[in-house]
Enzyme design. Structure first.
Site, PDB file in Angstrom:
ATOM      1  N   PRO A 199       0.830  -1.211   0.000  1.00 23.41           N
ATOM      2  CA  PRO A 199       0.000   0.000   0.000  1.00 23.41           C
ATOM      3  C   PRO A 199       0.864   1.261   0.000  1.00 23.41           C
ATOM      4  CG  PRO A 199      -0.666  -1.547   1.719  1.00 23.41           C
ATOM      5  CD  PRO A 199       0.637  -2.027   1.180  1.00 23.41           C
ATOM      6  N   GLU A 200       0.520   2.204  -0.860  1.00 24.10           N
ATOM      7  CA  GLU A 200       1.243   3.468  -0.891  1.00 24.10           C
ATOM      8  C   GLU A 200       0.298   4.579  -0.441  1.00 24.10           C
ATOM      9  OE1 GLU A 200       3.924   3.836  -4.243  1.00 24.10           O
ATOM     10  OE2 GLU A 200       4.031   1.665  -4.463  1.00 24.10           O
ATOM     11  N   ARG A 213      13.059  -2.975  -1.377  1.00 23.00           N
ATOM     12  CA  ARG A 213      12.237  -3.659  -2.369  1.00 23.00           C
ATOM     13  C   ARG A 213      12.855  -3.541  -3.735  1.00 23.00           C
ATOM     14  NH1 ARG A 213       6.801  -4.195  -1.173  1.00 23.00           N
ATOM     15  NH2 ARG A 213       6.703  -5.389  -3.074  1.00 23.00           N
TER      16      ARG A 213
END
Ligand SMILES: [Zn+2]
Length: 261
Positions: A2-3, A251
């Site tokens: 989620p951003e 990431r």
């Protein structure tokens, strides 16, 4: 992951479900707050700060949650049984709605006056009412030797960007993720584009940066390793980034070696 746009939307859903109503259900399934009981308190509001969620309740308390990698909040009508699902970390409910917090990376209760302990380190919030582009650029520029891809992920510089928006804004600005911040001519344009993309996506479930919502067409480079660049046909490259810095949510990053210099 989620951003900022997803978290902003989650805050709005929680606010719609809980604000202005008294909690009749409060079930903290994390050891540190297992005995915390907020029933009888009215929820004032839920707001997002970057990727953090703050649910404020009467009596000067704030429930601070963070979705981290896989978390989500689901809203459903009240009255059903409470699921035993081990992924649920927190349930807050009233007479009409139940909010179930799944796989939340952070669940804590703190005095509202001490919210800065949870979010005070954050840079300007890309979707916040107090967004300050000049301050975000000042923070980015304070460490000119840092790779720009890493600097954009650091929530202390500006809050809300994760790997998808980092990869996409760098593609759209033609910037290699490993370029140093100090070598970029126009960081204002980079930051402004990030804000525009998050803002454009905050009201919908998908994250679209190409303007094309068709499945598989939503992004330029994110999630497309080895696939042809939509502009030049080169194979999109991918790499694990930034050497295990846990605070940067280490990431994968994606970029086009020809379009991004
Ligand atoms: Zn390309």
């Amino acid at each position: 992951m989620p951003e900022g746009d997803t978290v902003w939307r989650t805050a709005r859903r929680l606010d719609e479900a809980l604000a202005g109503q008294v909690l009749t259900c409060s079930d903290f399934r994390v050891p540190r707050f297992a005995t915390t009981d907020l029933t009888g308190r009215a929820v004032t509001e839920t707001v997002s700060r970057g990727k953090h969620l703050l649910t404020r309740v009467d009596g000067g308390l704030t429930v601070h949650t963070h979705l981290r990698m896989d978390g989500s909040w689901r809203i459903r009508p009240a009255g059903g049984y409470l699921p035993r699902d081990h992924r649920i970390r927190l349930v807050l409910g009233n007479e009409s709605r139940q909010a179930l917090g799944y796989q939340l990376g952070v669940v804590e209760v703190l005095p509202t006056r001490s919210e800065a302990r949870a979010v005070g380190h954050l840079g300007p919030d890309l979707l916040g009412p107090d967004w300050d582009e000049a301050e975000a650029v000042r923070r980015l520029r304070a460490d000119p030797d840092r790779p720009v891809g890493e600097a954009l992920l650091d929530q202390r510089n500006l809050a809300g960007i994760g790997n998808l928006y980092k990869s996409e804004v760098l593609f759209l600005r033609g910037l290699d993720p490993w370029r140093t911040v100090g070598s970029i001519d126009d960081p204002e344009a980079l930051v402004e584009l990030a804000r525009k993309l998050l803002d454009a996506n905050k009201d919908r479930a998908g994250q679209i940066t190409t303007g094309n919502p068709a499945r598989g067409q939503e992004t330029w480079v994110y999630g497309r390793p080895g696939r042809p660049c939509r502009r030049c046909g080169s194979a999109i490259r991918t790499a694990r980034a930034y050497g295990g810095r846990a605070d940067l949510e280490d990431r994968v990053t994606f970029w086009c070696p020809r379009c991004q210099l």
